[in-house]
Write a protein that holds these residues in place. Sequence first.
Motif, PDB file in Angstrom:
ATOM      1  N   UNK A   1       0.835  -1.206   0.000  1.00  0.00           N
ATOM      2  CA  UNK A   1       0.000   0.000   0.000  1.00  0.00           C
ATOM      3  C   UNK A   1       0.871   1.257   0.000  1.00  0.00           C
TER       4      UNK A   1
ATOM      5  N   UNK B   1       4.677   7.281  -8.526  1.00  0.00           N
ATOM      6  CA  UNK B   1       3.688   6.389  -9.149  1.00  0.00           C
ATOM      7  C   UNK B   1       2.305   7.049  -9.146  1.00  0.00           C
ATOM      8  N   UNK B   2       1.897   7.543  -7.965  1.00  0.00           N
ATOM      9  CA  UNK B   2       0.522   8.031  -7.815  1.00  0.00           C
ATOM     10  C   UNK B   2       0.250   9.251  -8.692  1.00  0.00           C
TER      11      UNK B   2
ATOM     12  N   UNK C   1      -1.531   0.569 -10.419  1.00  0.00           N
ATOM     13  CA  UNK C   1      -1.410   0.484  -8.953  1.00  0.00           C
ATOM     14  C   UNK C   1      -1.354  -0.966  -8.476  1.00  0.00           C
TER      15      UNK C   1
ATOM     16  N   UNK D   1       1.544   4.163  -3.311  1.00  0.00           N
ATOM     17  CA  UNK D   1       1.188   5.572  -3.118  1.00  0.00           C
ATOM     18  C   UNK D   1       2.394   6.510  -3.232  1.00  0.00           C
ATOM     19  N   UNK D   2       3.569   6.000  -3.579  1.00  0.00           N
ATOM     20  CA  UNK D   2       4.729   6.878  -3.765  1.00  0.00           C
ATOM     21  C   UNK D   2       4.376   7.925  -4.823  1.00  0.00           C
ATOM     22  N   UNK D   3       4.767   9.184  -4.588  1.00  0.00           N
ATOM     23  CA  UNK D   3       4.363  10.238  -5.531  1.00  0.00           C
ATOM     24  C   UNK D   3       4.760   9.950  -6.976  1.00  0.00           C
TER      25      UNK D   3
ATOM     26  N   UNK E   1       4.066   1.600  -1.162  1.00  0.00           N
ATOM     27  CA  UNK E   1       4.816   1.850  -2.400  1.00  0.00           C
ATOM     28  C   UNK E   1       3.891   2.267  -3.542  1.00  0.00           C
TER      29      UNK E   1
END
Lengths: 449, 497
Positions: B82, B90-91, B331, B86-88, B84
């Motif tokens: 959860x 990626x997100x 994701x 949400x790392x900026x 990783x």
Amino acid sequence: MSYIPHTDVERQQMLAAIGVTTIEDLFEAVPSKYRFPKLDLPKGLSEMEAAAELQALAEANEHGGDYALFRGAGAYHHFIPSAVNHVLLRSEFYTAYTPYQPEVSQGTLQAIYEYQSMLCALTGMDAANASHYDGATSLAEAVTVALEVSRHKRNKIVFHPGIHPHYRAVARTYHQGNDVEFVGDGGKAIERATAEDLIKYIDDQTAMVAVQYPNYLGAIEDFGRLVEATHNAGALICFVVNPMALALFKSPGELGADIVVGEGQPLGIPLSYGGPYLGFFAVRDEYVRKIAGRIVGETLDHSGRRAFVMTLRPREQDIRREKASSNICTNQGLMALAACVYLSLMGRNGLRRVAEISFQRAHYAAKQINRIKGYKVNVSKTFFNEFAVKCPKPISEINQFLIERGIIGGYPLEADYPKLKDHMLVAVTEMNSKDEIDLLVEALAEAAK
Amino acid sequence: MTEPLIYEISSPGRTAVALPDVGVPEVELPKELLRKDLDLPEVSELQVMRHFVNLSHMNHSIDSGIYPLGSCTMKYNPKINEDVARLPGFANLHPLNDEAGSQGALALMYHLQSWLAELSGFEAASIVPAAGAQGEFAGILMIRAYHLDRGDHKRTKILVPDSAHGTNPATVSMAGLQAVELPSDKNGDVDLNALRAALDDTVAGMMITVPSTLGVFDTKIRDVVRMVHEAGGLMYMDGANMNALMGIVKPGELGFDVMHYNLHKTFSTPHGGGGPGCGAVGVNEKLVDFLPGPIAEIVEEAGEEEDAPLYGLKMPVKSIGRLKAFQGNFGMHVRAYTYIRIYGGEGLRDVSRHAVLNANYVRAKLRGVYPMPVDRICGHEFVMSGHVEGVEGIHALDISKRLMDFGIHPPTNYFPLIVPEALLIEPTETEDKATLDNFIDVMKTIAQEAKDDPELLHSAPHTTPVGRVDEVRAAKQLVVCCRPIPDYEPQRTPSGD
């Protein structure tokens, strides 16, 4: 590293209870020649090593956290209040399964029911389902519904060329094995195509006409005559919508839509390189029993308390099997929850405010860009937060120039519409401050030199 | 325990979010195009948090207790996944970002594709499909396209065993083909005589789940594959039960041509209350060109000075097309990548070994308590009948509902369809022995209760937020939206047929 909790002692006790000596004994039904193959995979890592590797991969990307981002084309960089993520990280929600057992799934079920209600409010439709995979698959499923409504007596689908090219492609992928004819999007260049042009494609074989609102180039078109012509021909009209635009503009329900689909990503879901997103799907009452996918209904428990449950199950693949019109058996549950929390937080006034800020800043950006020598924006069209810009140089060159200045520029339209050479599609949201817009304008001017 | 609807705690004028000023010179809004109504709730941030936290308490979840839901693989969802995802980097990565600026994401997708292919002995994989059902659909479309591409237009049938997931026949008809059901023999394997009789030059292929939905390895699987291939058909493996197979056997080596993986089952991406998932598909060389795209590929090998090659997205030459906008549920790719990276190859083999150990342990302990229609060593799950000897009128559903009173999620009920009163039990490898022992004890207790006090089961559950719900009422008096919809002007009903 491993999440397997067994100790050696426990393993032995368990094997003894089963009546075998080793775990390998459990696999004798697998032909021995193929049993326990070599795996050419990397060695396992500790959590901290894995975290570092993922961090490095994430940092190798140019993204909206570090750059001023002006790209949309179906996915938009909107603000997401912290509370959305805090709800999504409740593991009671994210580690639950599809709510087949309603007594222990009321949380998920009620949240979906609230999501459905909010989507009805946004779209002006009577019923929304619990969601599809994304906006594109929602459109593909709308085609299925239209064919079913016509009892497969009609097989023609009219697509406005202003529908997202990926969506039209997905609908074609879905229906390649069925006898469906897609027309309407092969002719005129998109920037000159009008809704009226589509009327000539409509006949007594037409099951559905689909349009996008705002269209792929951001414009709000008048669909009045097209809706009328569609209904006169006994066909359904489907609106593909950006839900954020619906905070400001008339609902598709008010404009006569029969089916409304779209991408829910702008409602509190991160860009995440294309997914997971949220395909919403809403219809008028008369078609609710034709929709595929999960739908949650209100009911009572045995002691008369309000309760929620997945309903209209008999349409579904697990019961109708080969007679089902779609095989979908999940929804995008957690993404529907994100949209539900987002819409609760934003509420009536907040959502409209986000849309207004996006609208105003996009219009400011369009006006400023149109003033730069060599660039042209058609500012006479009504648009929401996205517009096409004719540029004086190839978009790849311009975007390279922008990246070096901390800006991710618009999407090169030529990839999908060869006639739109040197055109970029610029999206502006509340995340783009005036300073960012001014920086973009300045950099574009410089890039033209 | 009930929780009001969010609309019921709404008050006009309240808001949870403050937004910045417009900050640019404003233009006039096009008034004639604007909407007047926008019926969304008006609540504070705390009200929102309390509402959803209260709702969360009304769910059973993996993190609150064992979830032995057969064919769903409700294993532990590691928390790092959860974080990783949400790392900026990626997100906040735009799906249409230039490939040069998306090298981290593309490298991740590329490796995940390769690892999935390697695990199953396939040539390549596409991670575009959004769910198992979409993976199945991709697989069947590929089989169809393969035959058409060879100029063979006769092949319109797909064989599906009667034990199959309901999605299988639904998928076949969605692809415009015809599903032909095959009976199982008394061991739960494919009936070879029935298969032989069904095979001819109109068969495009066969879909089969390994281990079968009865939880057992089909001992004649090689014969099945050979016979279908000899008749010119292709073999599709439903990979829902892949958690029993990692490092145990490669479907590609068994002769399968295509399969789907459920990243949300086998590879620990969370089920999210019914999605999102990812139904990646793996294929052998016959079908590589037909994969759904786009696929992450190396477009330029690393030069001497560089550490990494240049990655890009490509559509396979004869691709069945796009199944989703953009390139899949990225994701979920991040989470599955992380899971595979943490376990490594041998770790994944260990996952399947322990998944099968746990299932067999529970099966061994419940033998004699409940009837076992297929009484042999199982894979990662097993099926029993929700019957208690000497007691009439107790159903799988009653046992399921009673389990809830003990804080246990029921197994899958009434599937597979060929077992009366089926209870399909899949503990997964992440459950420890003490938890399994408790489950076993509860199952024994319920069997005893069925004899002593059957009403206790019929009226269950007793401790859940609501009691048994009236599903018939829900379907009859269909209420799927809590708000009235404004009555707009006509334009409503098509006037034709």
